[in-house]
Motif scaffolding. Structure first.
Motif, PDB file in Angstrom:
ATOM      1  N   SER A 106      -1.247 -34.065 -41.078  1.00 41.66           N
ATOM      2  CA  SER A 106      -0.432 -32.994 -40.501  1.00 41.66           C
ATOM      3  C   SER A 106      -1.049 -32.404 -39.237  1.00 41.66           C
ATOM      4  O   SER A 106      -0.389 -31.640 -38.539  1.00 41.66           O
ATOM      5  N   ARG A 107      -2.283 -32.774 -38.933  1.00 40.95           N
ATOM      6  CA  ARG A 107      -2.946 -32.232 -37.739  1.00 40.95           C
ATOM      7  C   ARG A 107      -2.866 -33.191 -36.558  1.00 40.95           C
ATOM      8  O   ARG A 107      -2.519 -32.797 -35.440  1.00 40.95           O
ATOM      9  N   CYS A 108      -3.206 -34.465 -36.773  1.00 48.73           N
ATOM     10  CA  CYS A 108      -3.240 -35.418 -35.643  1.00 48.73           C
ATOM     11  C   CYS A 108      -2.156 -36.475 -35.722  1.00 48.73           C
ATOM     12  O   CYS A 108      -1.924 -37.197 -34.743  1.00 48.73           O
ATOM     13  N   GLY A 109      -1.493 -36.656 -36.880  1.00 51.59           N
ATOM     14  CA  GLY A 109      -0.416 -37.627 -37.001  1.00 51.59           C
ATOM     15  C   GLY A 109      -0.854 -39.010 -37.391  1.00 51.59           C
ATOM     16  O   GLY A 109      -0.021 -39.937 -37.436  1.00 51.59           O
ATOM     17  N   ASN A 110      -2.121 -39.224 -37.708  1.00 54.06           N
ATOM     18  CA  ASN A 110      -2.597 -40.539 -38.113  1.00 54.06           C
ATOM     19  C   ASN A 110      -1.988 -40.914 -39.465  1.00 54.06           C
ATOM     20  O   ASN A 110      -1.940 -40.110 -40.397  1.00 54.06           O
ATOM     21  N   THR A 111      -1.535 -42.174 -39.607  1.00 52.78           N
ATOM     22  CA  THR A 111      -0.857 -42.608 -40.835  1.00 52.78           C
ATOM     23  C   THR A 111      -1.575 -43.764 -41.508  1.00 52.78           C
ATOM     24  O   THR A 111      -0.947 -44.607 -42.146  1.00 52.78           O
ATOM     25  N   HIS A 112      -2.881 -43.833 -41.407  1.00 50.34           N
ATOM     26  CA  HIS A 112      -3.613 -44.929 -42.043  1.00 50.34           C
ATOM     27  C   HIS A 112      -3.512 -44.807 -43.559  1.00 50.34           C
ATOM     28  O   HIS A 112      -3.536 -43.707 -44.119  1.00 50.34           O
ATOM     29  N   ARG A 113      -3.428 -45.965 -44.226  1.00 52.72           N
ATOM     30  CA  ARG A 113      -3.225 -45.975 -45.679  1.00 52.72           C
ATOM     31  C   ARG A 113      -4.413 -45.417 -46.445  1.00 52.72           C
ATOM     32  O   ARG A 113      -4.266 -44.994 -47.597  1.00 52.72           O
ATOM     33  N   ASN A 114      -5.595 -45.407 -45.839  1.00 45.41           N
ATOM     34  CA  ASN A 114      -6.796 -44.901 -46.523  1.00 45.41           C
ATOM     35  C   ASN A 114      -6.988 -43.397 -46.380  1.00 45.41           C
ATOM     36  O   ASN A 114      -8.032 -42.870 -46.770  1.00 45.41           O
ATOM     37  N   ASN A 115      -6.007 -42.706 -45.804  1.00 42.83           N
ATOM     38  CA  ASN A 115      -6.130 -41.258 -45.663  1.00 42.83           C
ATOM     39  C   ASN A 115      -6.118 -40.544 -47.015  1.00 42.83           C
ATOM     40  O   ASN A 115      -6.677 -39.454 -47.143  1.00 42.83           O
ATOM     41  N   ARG A 116      -5.489 -41.144 -47.995  1.00 44.87           N
ATOM     42  CA  ARG A 116      -5.425 -40.534 -49.321  1.00 44.87           C
ATOM     43  C   ARG A 116      -6.635 -40.964 -50.126  1.00 44.87           C
ATOM     44  O   ARG A 116      -6.733 -42.101 -50.586  1.00 44.87           O
ATOM     45  N   ASP A 117      -7.590 -40.019 -50.317  1.00 49.52           N
ATOM     46  CA  ASP A 117      -8.747 -40.319 -51.151  1.00 49.52           C
ATOM     47  C   ASP A 117      -8.350 -40.459 -52.614  1.00 49.52           C
ATOM     48  O   ASP A 117      -8.889 -41.275 -53.351  1.00 49.52           O
ATOM     49  N   SER A 118      -7.425 -39.623 -53.043  1.00 54.32           N
ATOM     50  CA  SER A 118      -6.969 -39.636 -54.432  1.00 54.32           C
ATOM     51  C   SER A 118      -5.571 -39.026 -54.461  1.00 54.32           C
ATOM     52  O   SER A 118      -4.969 -38.744 -53.421  1.00 54.32           O
ATOM     53  N   GLN A 119      -5.074 -38.829 -55.662  1.00 54.65           N
ATOM     54  CA  GLN A 119      -3.752 -38.228 -55.811  1.00 54.65           C
ATOM     55  C   GLN A 119      -3.715 -36.805 -55.279  1.00 54.65           C
ATOM     56  O   GLN A 119      -2.676 -36.325 -54.834  1.00 54.65           O
ATOM     57  N   ALA A 120      -4.846 -36.106 -55.297  1.00 55.04           N
ATOM     58  CA  ALA A 120      -4.858 -34.696 -54.917  1.00 55.04           C
ATOM     59  C   ALA A 120      -5.557 -34.418 -53.598  1.00 55.04           C
ATOM     60  O   ALA A 120      -5.361 -33.358 -53.017  1.00 55.04           O
ATOM     61  N   VAL A 121      -6.374 -35.342 -53.093  1.00 51.54           N
ATOM     62  CA  VAL A 121      -7.194 -35.072 -51.906  1.00 51.54           C
ATOM     63  C   VAL A 121      -6.708 -35.924 -50.737  1.00 51.54           C
ATOM     64  O   VAL A 121      -6.537 -37.135 -50.865  1.00 51.54           O
ATOM     65  N   PHE A 122      -6.501 -35.266 -49.588  1.00 55.96           N
ATOM     66  CA  PHE A 122      -6.146 -35.953 -48.346  1.00 55.96           C
ATOM     67  C   PHE A 122      -7.284 -35.751 -47.352  1.00 55.96           C
ATOM     68  O   PHE A 122      -7.688 -34.620 -47.064  1.00 55.96           O
ATOM     69  N   ARG A 123      -7.806 -36.859 -46.803  1.00 55.52           N
ATOM     70  CA  ARG A 123      -8.874 -36.784 -45.816  1.00 55.52           C
ATOM     71  C   ARG A 123      -8.549 -37.762 -44.692  1.00 55.52           C
ATOM     72  O   ARG A 123      -8.537 -38.975 -44.890  1.00 55.52           O
ATOM     73  N   CYS A 124      -8.278 -37.218 -43.519  1.00 58.00           N
ATOM     74  CA  CYS A 124      -7.881 -38.055 -42.385  1.00 58.00           C
ATOM     75  C   CYS A 124      -9.085 -38.852 -41.898  1.00 58.00           C
ATOM     76  O   CYS A 124     -10.163 -38.294 -41.631  1.00 58.00           O
ATOM     77  N   GLY A 125      -8.926 -40.165 -41.717  1.00 55.48           N
ATOM     78  CA  GLY A 125     -10.002 -41.005 -41.241  1.00 55.48           C
ATOM     79  C   GLY A 125     -10.201 -40.934 -39.744  1.00 55.48           C
ATOM     80  O   GLY A 125     -11.191 -41.466 -39.231  1.00 55.48           O
ATOM     81  N   PHE A 126      -9.305 -40.277 -39.013  1.00 55.30           N
ATOM     82  CA  PHE A 126      -9.412 -40.203 -37.557  1.00 55.30           C
ATOM     83  C   PHE A 126      -9.987 -38.867 -37.083  1.00 55.30           C
ATOM     84  O   PHE A 126     -10.960 -38.828 -36.337  1.00 55.30           O
ATOM     85  N   CYS A 127      -9.388 -37.748 -37.561  1.00 61.28           N
ATOM     86  CA  CYS A 127      -9.859 -36.438 -37.102  1.00 61.28           C
ATOM     87  C   CYS A 127     -10.684 -35.712 -38.165  1.00 61.28           C
ATOM     88  O   CYS A 127     -11.233 -34.646 -37.883  1.00 61.28           O
ATOM     89  N   GLY A 128     -10.758 -36.243 -39.383  1.00 61.52           N
ATOM     90  CA  GLY A 128     -11.547 -35.618 -40.430  1.00 61.52           C
ATOM     91  C   GLY A 128     -10.881 -34.451 -41.118  1.00 61.52           C
ATOM     92  O   GLY A 128     -11.515 -33.764 -41.928  1.00 61.52           O
ATOM     93  N   HIS A 129      -9.598 -34.221 -40.833  1.00 60.60           N
ATOM     94  CA  HIS A 129      -8.889 -33.106 -41.476  1.00 60.60           C
ATOM     95  C   HIS A 129      -8.816 -33.349 -42.981  1.00 60.60           C
ATOM     96  O   HIS A 129      -8.456 -34.436 -43.434  1.00 60.60           O
ATOM     97  N   GLN A 130      -9.155 -32.331 -43.783  1.00 60.81           N
ATOM     98  CA  GLN A 130      -9.138 -32.439 -45.236  1.00 60.81           C
ATOM     99  C   GLN A 130      -8.277 -31.322 -45.812  1.00 60.81           C
ATOM    100  O   GLN A 130      -8.375 -30.163 -45.395  1.00 60.81           O
ATOM    101  N   ALA A 131      -7.420 -31.670 -46.747  1.00 65.75           N
ATOM    102  CA  ALA A 131      -6.526 -30.688 -47.364  1.00 65.75           C
ATOM    103  C   ALA A 131      -6.009 -31.257 -48.667  1.00 65.75           C
ATOM    104  O   ALA A 131      -6.268 -32.429 -49.010  1.00 65.75           O
ATOM    105  N   ASN A 132      -5.298 -30.409 -49.397  1.00 65.99           N
ATOM    106  CA  ASN A 132      -4.618 -30.898 -50.592  1.00 65.99           C
ATOM    107  C   ASN A 132      -3.527 -31.873 -50.176  1.00 65.99           C
ATOM    108  O   ASN A 132      -2.765 -31.611 -49.240  1.00 65.99           O
ATOM    109  N   ALA A 133      -3.434 -32.997 -50.851  1.00 60.41           N
ATOM    110  CA  ALA A 133      -2.509 -34.049 -50.440  1.00 60.41           C
ATOM    111  C   ALA A 133      -1.057 -33.582 -50.497  1.00 60.41           C
ATOM    112  O   ALA A 133      -0.247 -33.903 -49.617  1.00 60.41           O
ATOM    113  N   ASP A 134      -0.711 -32.819 -51.529  1.00 66.84           N
ATOM    114  CA  ASP A 134       0.672 -32.365 -51.666  1.00 66.84           C
ATOM    115  C   ASP A 134       1.025 -31.325 -50.607  1.00 66.84           C
ATOM    116  O   ASP A 134       2.131 -31.337 -50.056  1.00 66.84           O
TER     117      ASP A 134
END
Length: 436
Positions: free
Chosen positions: A349-377
């Motif tokens: 939601s910050r940089c728009g990167n859509t890599h498939r590995n951005n989802r660490d788990s069902q609950a954790v989202f961690r962007c591989g490009f800008c490092g943005h971390q948030a709840n996945a939902d």
């Protein structure tokens, strides 16, 4: 005046009244199924479309031949035939999402419809009201909210736990031209772990069953399966013990449905009261919860995993929540916006990167490009809020229309108003025994 609002109350019939309403509920189910078979037979044999007027003539004949059909109020039988006719009109309407009418199964809740002129409603005191029903008399109900309009129709139903009466009233509802908070917009992400996540960080969820209730329901369903297997081996009728087990399962599932309905309406009420626009993903829930069994020649894969996912989606009430939002939005002026669901769970939601590995788990989202971390939902809800509305939304309707053998806008080809003759069967052409 058409009914534009609904009111539902807890009905408290006596034992004799409940028994008669139960009998009428089974008769209404039989009448709907038989009338549906009659219309299908008329179309297959003569390409003729039976209307509600012609079927009311057959209903009059059936009332002369069967006492248990005559016991049902004539207005209720006519209302059932009108419901079937409306189901066909919805199917023929290309703008309506309804499919072809289907038979009402025995497991479907019992319901008896009445027109507005056949019932009378008045208030007894602060907690109690009364309704007068044909051939039943006066029945009390809990006056939990005012009617707020003129009663146009009524439906008495049994959901497995208790009896209820629902009134369709003309309340004169007018959708406001503008919301009280015109700039408030929220995105909503529906999930299987957390039911609803908002773009402002709120997360609403509720467990509709306890651990003990889940174990008890599993035990009852296992017992019902063994009883059904034994009944088929012996070729016997359903026993009273099996009926009791089925009734207990129905009561438990009705309690779960009531909790789910309460939750989604509670959320819909607050979202529409606080926001001028609510954005949702455009999801085809019916297609998403389809079985993965496949066929004997081409069996499906991961069938058990897909079945578990289907149960999780249905348990959260995605479709019910969408309907509750649309109903509440009529009174607040809230816009319900559908946006494309593609990549909303993978996009940062910050940089728009859509890599498939951005989802660490069902609950954790961690962007591989800008490092943005948030709840996945919550991240997905923000993407839904910022997404643009689809210009040409795709629903499953067009696909179903292309696969139909009968044209969607097919008009009645033959105006059939007479009694049964030729190849047209009478209303009770096949079922000649009282339904269970």
């Amino acid at each position: 005046m058409l009914a534009d609002a609904g009111r539902r109350y807890r009905l408290c019939p006596t034992l004799g009244q409940a028994e008669r309403l139960t009998s009428w509920g089974h008769t209404c189910r039989w009448l709907y199924n038989t009338a549906l078979e009659q219309r299908q037979f008329a179309w297959q044999q003569r390409k003729a479309t039976l209307g509600v007027t012609a079927q009311c003539v057959f209903l009059t004949e059936a009332r002369k031949d069967f006492d248990w059909v005559a016991d049902l109020p004539a207005q209720s039988g006519q209302q059932v035939l009108r419901q079937l006719d409306q189901a066909y009109r919805n199917w023929w309407n290309p703008q309506h999402p309804a499919g072809a009418p289907t038979r009402r199964r025995r497991s479907v809740r019992l319901s008896v419809p009445f027109p507005g002129q056949a019932v009378q409603v008045w208030r007894l005191n602060r907690p109690w009201g009364a309704v007068s029903l044909p051939k039943v008399g006066v029945v009390r109900f809990r006056w939990s909210r005012p009617l707020g309009g003129v009663v146009r129709n009524a439906v008495v139903s049994f959901d497995g736990v208790a009896w209820h009466v629902g009134f369709g009233v003309h309340a004169g509802i007018k959708t406001p031209e503008a919301h009280a908070r015109p700039g408030a917009v929220v995105g909503v992400d529906r999930g299987v772990k957390v039911a609803l996540a908002m773009s402002d960080g709120r997360m609403w969820d509720r467990s509709f069953t306890s651990a003990g209730q889940e174990r008890e329901l599993a035990r009852l369903k296992s017992k019902a399966g063994r009883q059904e297997t034994a009944r088929r081996k012996r070729g016997a009728k359903t026993s009273n013990r099996a009926r009791k087990v089925g009734a207990e399962i129905a009561r438990t599932e009705a309690k779960i449905r009531n909790r789910r309905r309460d939750f989604v309406m509670w959320v819909a009420n607050r979202l529409c009261a606080q926001h001028a626009a609510v954005k949702l993903e455009r999801l085809d829930v019916k297609a998403m919860t389809a079985t993965a069994k496949g066929t004997v020649a081409e069996p499906g894969i991961n069938v058990r995993q897909k079945a578990g996912l289907n149960r999780a989606i249905l348990d959260k009430g995605w479709g019910l929540f969408e309907a509750a939002l649309a109903n509440r939005a009529r009174t607040t002026g809230t816009r319900i916006v559908k946006v494309p669901a593609a990549f909303t769970s993978q996009r940062c939601s910050r940089c728009g990167n859509t890599h498939r590995n951005n989802r660490d788990s069902q609950a954790v989202f961690r962007c591989g490009f800008c490092g943005h971390q948030a709840n996945a939902d919550v991240n997905a809800a923000i993407n839904v809020r910022d997404a643009a509305e689809a210009a040409s939304p795709h629903t499953g309707r067009a696909v179903r229309d292309r696969n139909r053998k009968r044209p969607v806008d097919h008009p009645p080809s033959v105006a059939t108003t007479g009694t049964g003759n030729g190849n047209l069967p009478p209303l009770a052409w096949r079922l000649t025994c009282r339904p269970d």
